[in-house]
Scaffold this motif. Structure first.
Motif, PDB file in Angstrom:
ATOM      1  N   THR A   1       0.832  -1.210   0.000  1.00  0.00           N
ATOM      2  CA  THR A   1       0.000   0.000   0.000  1.00  0.00           C
ATOM      3  C   THR A   1       0.867   1.261   0.000  1.00  0.00           C
ATOM      4  O   THR A   1       0.563   2.234  -0.699  1.00  0.00           O
ATOM      5  CB  THR A   1      -0.936  -0.004   1.225  1.00  0.00           C
ATOM      6  OG1 THR A   1      -1.659  -1.236   1.264  1.00  0.00           O
ATOM      7  CG2 THR A   1      -1.936   1.145   1.134  1.00  0.00           C
TER       8      THR A   1
ATOM      9  N   GLN B   1      -7.639   8.960   2.504  1.00  0.00           N
ATOM     10  CA  GLN B   1      -8.898   8.214   2.537  1.00  0.00           C
ATOM     11  C   GLN B   1      -8.821   6.989   1.635  1.00  0.00           C
ATOM     12  O   GLN B   1      -9.244   5.886   2.007  1.00  0.00           O
ATOM     13  CB  GLN B   1     -10.064   9.117   2.103  1.00  0.00           C
ATOM     14  CG  GLN B   1     -10.407  10.227   3.071  1.00  0.00           C
ATOM     15  CD  GLN B   1      -9.506  11.447   2.893  1.00  0.00           C
ATOM     16  OE1 GLN B   1      -8.606  11.448   2.052  1.00  0.00           O
ATOM     17  NE2 GLN B   1      -9.760  12.481   3.687  1.00  0.00           N
ATOM     18  N   LEU B   2      -8.254   7.193   0.434  1.00  0.00           N
ATOM     19  CA  LEU B   2      -8.097   6.076  -0.497  1.00  0.00           C
ATOM     20  C   LEU B   2      -7.077   5.079   0.047  1.00  0.00           C
ATOM     21  O   LEU B   2      -7.227   3.863  -0.121  1.00  0.00           O
ATOM     22  CB  LEU B   2      -7.653   6.604  -1.866  1.00  0.00           C
ATOM     23  CG  LEU B   2      -7.623   5.594  -3.017  1.00  0.00           C
ATOM     24  CD1 LEU B   2      -9.000   4.981  -3.234  1.00  0.00           C
ATOM     25  CD2 LEU B   2      -7.127   6.270  -4.298  1.00  0.00           C
TER      26      LEU B   2
ATOM     27  N   LEU C   1      -6.480   4.390   3.235  1.00  0.00           N
ATOM     28  CA  LEU C   1      -7.116   3.591   4.287  1.00  0.00           C
ATOM     29  C   LEU C   1      -8.145   2.623   3.726  1.00  0.00           C
ATOM     30  O   LEU C   1      -8.269   1.487   4.195  1.00  0.00           O
ATOM     31  CB  LEU C   1      -7.775   4.527   5.313  1.00  0.00           C
ATOM     32  CG  LEU C   1      -6.814   5.360   6.167  1.00  0.00           C
ATOM     33  CD1 LEU C   1      -7.585   6.337   7.047  1.00  0.00           C
ATOM     34  CD2 LEU C   1      -5.925   4.460   7.026  1.00  0.00           C
ATOM     35  N   SER C   2      -8.876   3.052   2.707  1.00  0.00           N
ATOM     36  CA  SER C   2      -9.888   2.169   2.119  1.00  0.00           C
ATOM     37  C   SER C   2      -9.228   0.968   1.436  1.00  0.00           C
ATOM     38  O   SER C   2      -9.723  -0.162   1.542  1.00  0.00           O
ATOM     39  CB  SER C   2     -10.749   2.946   1.115  1.00  0.00           C
ATOM     40  OG  SER C   2      -9.968   3.406   0.016  1.00  0.00           O
ATOM     41  N   LYS C   3      -8.109   1.206   0.755  1.00  0.00           N
ATOM     42  CA  LYS C   3      -7.399   0.096   0.120  1.00  0.00           C
ATOM     43  C   LYS C   3      -6.826  -0.841   1.173  1.00  0.00           C
ATOM     44  O   LYS C   3      -6.861  -2.075   1.011  1.00  0.00           O
ATOM     45  CB  LYS C   3      -6.273   0.629  -0.777  1.00  0.00           C
ATOM     46  CG  LYS C   3      -5.553  -0.474  -1.535  1.00  0.00           C
ATOM     47  CD  LYS C   3      -4.562   0.062  -2.558  1.00  0.00           C
ATOM     48  CE  LYS C   3      -3.893  -1.089  -3.302  1.00  0.00           C
ATOM     49  NZ  LYS C   3      -2.967  -0.632  -4.357  1.00  0.00           N
TER      50      LYS C   3
ATOM     51  N   LEU D   1      -8.037  -1.400   4.189  1.00  0.00           N
ATOM     52  CA  LEU D   1      -9.148  -2.163   4.751  1.00  0.00           C
ATOM     53  C   LEU D   1      -9.619  -3.250   3.793  1.00  0.00           C
ATOM     54  O   LEU D   1      -9.944  -4.370   4.210  1.00  0.00           O
ATOM     55  CB  LEU D   1     -10.311  -1.221   5.102  1.00  0.00           C
ATOM     56  CG  LEU D   1     -10.118  -0.346   6.342  1.00  0.00           C
ATOM     57  CD1 LEU D   1     -11.262   0.641   6.472  1.00  0.00           C
ATOM     58  CD2 LEU D   1     -10.020  -1.215   7.589  1.00  0.00           C
ATOM     59  N   TRP D   2      -9.683  -2.932   2.489  1.00  0.00           N
ATOM     60  CA  TRP D   2     -10.093  -3.925   1.506  1.00  0.00           C
ATOM     61  C   TRP D   2      -9.109  -5.102   1.486  1.00  0.00           C
ATOM     62  O   TRP D   2      -9.523  -6.266   1.447  1.00  0.00           O
ATOM     63  CB  TRP D   2     -10.182  -3.298   0.117  1.00  0.00           C
ATOM     64  CG  TRP D   2     -10.286  -4.317  -0.997  1.00  0.00           C
ATOM     65  CD1 TRP D   2      -9.329  -4.654  -1.893  1.00  0.00           C
ATOM     66  CD2 TRP D   2     -11.431  -5.130  -1.294  1.00  0.00           C
ATOM     67  NE1 TRP D   2      -9.790  -5.634  -2.746  1.00  0.00           N
ATOM     68  CE2 TRP D   2     -11.061  -5.953  -2.400  1.00  0.00           C
ATOM     69  CE3 TRP D   2     -12.690  -5.256  -0.734  1.00  0.00           C
ATOM     70  CZ2 TRP D   2     -11.955  -6.871  -2.952  1.00  0.00           C
ATOM     71  CZ3 TRP D   2     -13.573  -6.188  -1.285  1.00  0.00           C
ATOM     72  CH2 TRP D   2     -13.206  -6.968  -2.379  1.00  0.00           C
TER      73      TRP D   2
END
Length: 498
Positions: free
Chosen positions: A171, A184-185, A187-189, A191-192
């Motif tokens: 990441t 934000q992107l 953290l979203s990646k 989490l995914w």
């Protein structure tokens, strides 16, 4: 100069494997972690050594390393037992997730301030070297009697923290390449990668034992093929869905290893052997890949980063992640010292180079230097530290014999192993005088490294090792009997068949 092609490659590969196998005895005798010896062998045979084998392809090395890591992580999950998870799952999981992030950030910030590395590069190095090596930990702890909860914490952490380090490294590299434009992107990646990897591993791990039990293959060898295909399927499926395959592999291995299915003992031996082979191949290859002359150029940064990691970043992570659980100061200090580095950081160090990041070779050389120092210093001194902290009770005596119950069809029986202590009530009792559970049988007794055929009048002696075949339904009854929970009156009138 000899290139690794054709028959010549096979010859030198065989020679390297033979030397690595015999050198493992030296590793056990002198307390030097095997990975140090294997890497050293690769360096000796490589371009900066005897120049027998030239190997300088990081892309090929990464592909081979990924295949090896899939097997190593699957075996790590497969061998992580419920008992260890119950003993220390929560603090170990905290270290394997939050601890990775804390270590990476702490090391990154201090490296940025003390060495002057760009902040993103410093945190990337922190992420790469943040994980504790399972192979080194299990090899060192296998024959040591260390305080159970402390040992279990390090073992479970080391078996489960690699996926988080891999996710964080990938990441951060994506962020540095501009593929992620906002936090934000990011953290979203992240989490995914975690949630999807967990889900795929869970689904395959729960499904696989049912498949193995119902497929009824004609040959035991095909069960090895089946388990290996499930191992690589968990990674491949996750990778196709753009999530973390390593996490999926570990979780699948964990669920499969803690389930009951046919031919499990044979599969466990196969996975263990394949994992050992993968580790040897991985370290030899990484030793061939590195150029010692390049390591020397970055030795100052390597030493500074290793000192920060060992004496600041790792302790900060340990003290933060264990704050909600009862550990003494000595236990926490031992967990700090037990954070030995190994294969995964070196493999991850190839990612910046393969992805085309500026200074890719710098990441590899610095991380390689840090891992060597950690394995050599921490790995070699773990016994001394445990003794100084009064956490080492001695060495385990390995059992030279092993009996297995291997079945090609589902069975409700189990072969248990029980060591008779000096104070056990079984001592000086004959087998026919002991009220064994229904349908149970003592199949063998190991006494002073000799196998005794049990008969009804065979008398049990201290330090005997009993192998007992019984139905799963009577396991608790047997454990109560062996622990002396049944009264002497309850034992009268029972006998066992010789």
């Amino acid at each position: 100069m000899i290139y690794i092609t054709g028959v010549t490659m096979l010859f030198f590969f065989a020679v390297l494997l033979l030397i690595a196998t015999f050198s493992s005895k030296m590793s056990a005798r002198f307390g030097v972690p095997s990975l140090v010896i294997f890497i050293a062998l690769g360096m000796i045979f490589g371009s900066d050594g005897f120049n027998l084998i030239q190997f300088d392809d990081p892309i090929l090395a990464q592909q081979i390393a990924i295949a090896c890591m899939i097997i190593i992580l699957f075996e790590g999950g497969f061998s992580t037992k419920k008992e260890l998870l119950r003993l220390a799952f929560q603090p170990a999981f905290s270290l394997a997730t939050l601890g990775i992030i804390v270590t990476a950030v702490t090391l990154g910030l201090l490296s940025h301030l003390l060495i002057g590395l760009p902040l993103e590069s410093a945190i990337l190095i922190g992420a790469i070297v943040s994980s504790t090596d399972a192979a080194a930990v299990f090899a060192i702890f296998r024959n040591k009697r260390i305080e159970p909860k402390t040992a279990a914490t390090i073992e479970v952490e080391s078996a489960s923290n690699d996926p988080m380090a891999i996710i964080l490294t990938i990441t951060i590299i994506s962020f540095m390449q501009g593929e992620i434009t906002s936090w934000q992107l990011f953290l979203s990646k992240l989490l995914w990668q975690i949630l999807a990897g967990l889900t795929i591993g869970y689904l395959l791990g729960k499904t696989a034992p049912h498949l193995i039990n119902r497929i009824k293959l004609d040959s035991g060898g095909f069960y090895y093929v089946l388990i290996l295909s499930l191992c690589f399927l968990s990674y491949g499926l996750a990778d196709e869905l753009n999530t973390n395959g390593f996490l999926a592999v570990f979780i699948a291995g964990c669920y499969i290893g803690n389930a009951e299915f046919v031919y499990k003992q044979g599969i466990a031996r196969f996975i263990e052997g394949l994992s050992t082979f993968s580790q040897v191949v991985l370290f030899l290859m990484l030793g061939l890949l590195v150029f010692p002359s390049n390591l020397i150029q970055n030795w100052q940064h390597g030493i500074i980063i290793a000192v920060i990691l060992t004496f600041i970043a790792r302790p900060v992570a340990v003290f933060i992640c264990t704050i909600f659980w009862k550990y003494s100061l000595k236990e926490k200090l031992f967990i700090c010292w037990g954070g030995i580095k190994g294969a995964v950081p070196i493999v991850l160090a190839t990612y910046p180079y393969v992805e085309g990041l500026e200074g890719g070779s710098y990441y590899f050389n610095v991380v390689f230097f840090v891992v060597l120092l950690s394995a050599l210093i921490q790995g070699s001194s773990i016994d001394l530290v445990a003794k100084k902290l009064s956490l080492l009770a001695g060495n385990k005596t390995p059992n030279p014999f092993s009996f297995e119950l291997i079945a090609l069809q589902e069975t409700q029986s189990e072969l248990l192993e029980y060591s008779v202590d000096k104070g056990s009530w079984l001592v000086n009792h004959s087998l026919q005088d002991i009220p064994w559970p229904q349908d149970s049988l003592v199949t063998a007794i190991v006494r002073q490294e000799e196998i005794i055929t049990p008969r009804g009048d065979t008398v049990i002696k201290p330090k005997d090792l009993l192998f007992i075949l019984l139905k799963n339904d009577y396991q608790e009854e047997l454990l109560d009997l062996l622990d002396g929970s049944n009264g002497q009156n309850d034992r009268e009138g029972y006998s066992c068949q010789p």
